[in-house]
Design an enzyme around this catalytic site. Structure first.
Site, PDB file in Angstrom:
ATOM      1  N   ASP A 136      25.959  13.262  -8.101  1.00  0.00           N
ATOM      2  CA  ASP A 136      26.341  14.614  -8.651  1.00  0.00           C
ATOM      3  C   ASP A 136      27.809  14.860  -7.895  1.00  0.00           C
ATOM      4  OD1 ASP A 136      23.982  15.045  -9.860  1.00  0.00           O
ATOM      5  OD2 ASP A 136      23.296  16.219  -8.289  1.00  0.00           O
ATOM      6  N   ARG A 292      22.357   6.921 -13.840  1.00  0.00           N
ATOM      7  CA  ARG A 292      22.476   6.469 -12.178  1.00  0.00           C
ATOM      8  C   ARG A 292      21.915   5.229 -11.633  1.00  0.00           C
ATOM      9  NH1 ARG A 292      18.145  11.599 -10.178  1.00  0.00           N
ATOM     10  NH2 ARG A 292      16.507   9.861  -9.991  1.00  0.00           N
TER      11      ARG A 292
HETATM   12  O1  F6P Z   1      20.717  14.947  -7.684  1.00  0.00           O
HETATM   13  C1  F6P Z   1      20.777  14.028  -8.658  1.00  0.00           C
HETATM   14  C2  F6P Z   1      20.174  14.127  -9.785  1.00  0.00           C
HETATM   15  O2  F6P Z   1      20.362  12.992 -10.597  1.00  0.00           O
HETATM   16  C3  F6P Z   1      20.804  15.210 -10.575  1.00  0.00           C
HETATM   17  O3  F6P Z   1      21.957  15.042 -11.370  1.00  0.00           O
HETATM   18  C4  F6P Z   1      19.754  15.337 -11.359  1.00  0.00           C
HETATM   19  O4  F6P Z   1      19.699  16.996 -11.881  1.00  0.00           O
HETATM   20  C5  F6P Z   1      18.541  15.245 -10.674  1.00  0.00           C
HETATM   21  O5  F6P Z   1      18.976  14.457  -9.668  1.00  0.00           O
HETATM   22  C6  F6P Z   1      17.315  14.777 -11.389  1.00  0.00           C
HETATM   23  O6  F6P Z   1      16.399  14.799 -10.296  1.00  0.00           O
HETATM   24  P1  F6P Z   1      14.819  13.942 -10.552  1.00  0.00           P
HETATM   25  O7  F6P Z   1      15.206  12.536 -10.428  1.00  0.00           O
HETATM   26  O8  F6P Z   1      14.010  14.260  -9.239  1.00  0.00           O
HETATM   27  O9  F6P Z   1      14.227  14.607 -11.677  1.00  0.00           O
END
Ligand code: F6P
Length: 414
Positions: A136, A292
């Protein structure tokens, strides 16, 4: 030394882990890792990284995901969550942990800070270092966050490539492509998509930022105008886009331990609006975890940052620093130069750095030259993982052998 990963993982968080373990090994310091972040510490579920070969540790550099598992787990205020904090210190004491390195984003910086404070209050001598990471890019006091450069590169490249596809189809088929990106409340990833093109006719033609309230009529008019002028239109929308009264356009439902709404699903929503109101054929994409975890397209600059913060964290800990985080400090845009400096965890915890106004074009739908100058070095260079004869990357899976427990069981869940 105890190392743990926390929050959403990235394409390069394991490169930080590898750098931590290698740097500690060079100083003859044994590194344990917690399975699934702070949850593993509470459960005394620890991994002995000294049982891994140096080749396996080196391969962390090119392996995405979180090699030891991560978590979203919130520790409460110190006075209200006493039992958990005491358990954490008991586990550190039982395993003679003198250095605790917590690799995460702003929520994790808060957790690290609280652990540092409790250790001080209980008189347990441990040096706590927060190690930055988050796609982020919203951590305060660091120029950028390890993990961001790679998601930025993936996003810019994907917009560029998919736009070539739409352009080919537009004459008689698809006219609009909508891509949704992560980033929660901050538009850094959305902004990075702007690197794919330059000028009003190059994609992405429209970027929707969480920092700019969504105006549906103005947005649809812009899509229509772009299709009339260019023949097609690429839209990038941040998952955190909100209506003028502050509601997320799309919440996937549910909240995590920190109370963050799970976001996602805004791209299909907008695409359907475009079809209903403008009658244009669309395709949409929500790369979600692909963005990611795309280590095959990681940024070499980002990788260098991830390694540098890992090495610095070990150096800080062994030098006796406490409650700090290695931050990336930019000393020059062109040529791009940077260094690592310690910053107090107290100033990082629980703050969110959103896109500055000067990075968003005055019309609210694109990035400025200033944003371009900031973003462009962060996506430079590649460091592809080695691939096998089967054409697949050679990612490592660690043995993750447990350390024998010394304490009674403890279940951290509420
Ligand atoms: O904080 C990083 C992130 O990839 C955000 O961009 C996204 O909203 C969130 O994590 C998703 O989180 P999780 O994998 O816990 O659902």
């Amino acid at each position: 030394m105890l190392y743990a990963q926390s929050g959403g993982v990235t394409a390069v968080i394991n490169a930080t882990a590898g750098a931590v373990i290698e740097a500690a090994r060079r100083r003859q310091v044994k590194v344990l890792a917690a399975r699934n972040g702070i949850v593993g510490v509470l459960r005394e579920d620890l991994i002995d990284t000294s049982r891994e070969t140096s080749a396996a540790i080196a391969a962390l550099r090119h392996t995405p995901g979180g090699a030891f598992g991560s978590c979203r787990f919130k520790l409460g205020a110190i006075d209200r969550d006493r039992a958990r904090y005491e358990r954490l210190i008991d586990v550190l004491r039982a395993h003679d942990i003198r250095y605790f390195l917590y690799n995460g984003g702003n929520d994790s910086a808060d957790t690290s800070l609280k652990i540092a404070q409790v250790a001080e209050a209980l008189g347990y001598p441990v040096k706590v270092i927060g190690v930055p990471k988050t796609v982020d890019n919203d951590l305060a006091l660091t120029d950028c966050c390890p993990g961001f450069g790679s998601v930025a590169k993936y996003t810019a490249v994907s917009v560029l490539e998919a736009s070539l596809d739409v352009a080919s189809m537009a004459e008689s088929s698809t006219k609009v492509f909508v891509m949704e990106v992560m980033g929660r409340h901050a538009g850094w990833i959305a902004a990075a998509s702007g690197l794919a093109g330059n000028g009003p006719d190059e994609p992405p033609h429209i970027i929707l930022f969480p920092e700019v309230p969504f105006d549906e009529a103005a947005f649809l008019a812009r899509v229509q105008a772009t299709v009339e002028r260019v023949g097609w239109c690429t839209v990038v929308v941040s998952e955190g886009v909100r209506t003028p009264d502050g509601r997320f356009l799309s919440e996937a439902g549910g909240r995590d331990a920190f109370g963050h709404a799970q976001l996602g699903g805004v791209a299909p929503l907008l695409a359907q609006r475009i079809k209903d109101r403008l009658g244009l054929k669309y395709h949409w994409a929500q790369p979600d975890y692909l963005q990611r975890s795309a280590r095959h397209l990681a940024s070499r600059t980002d990788l260098a940052h991830a390694i540098a913060v890992g090495k610095a964290a070990v150096a800080y800990a062994l030098a006796g620093r406490h409650a700090v985080m290695p931050a990336i400090v930019r000393t020059s845009d062109a040529p791009y130069r940077w260094k690592i400096e310690p910053v107090p965890l107290a100033k990082v915890a629980n703050t969110e750095k959103v896109l500055p106004k000067g990075f968003i074009r005055r019309d609210g739908y694109g990035i400025t030259e200033r944003a371009r100058r900031y973003l462009s070095p962060l996506i430079r260079g590649e460091d592809p993982p080695p691939t096998g004869k089967d054409g697949l990357p050679r990612y490592v899976k660690l043995k993750n052998l447990p350390v024998a427990r010394k304490l009674p069981p403890f279940e951290p869940a509420d």
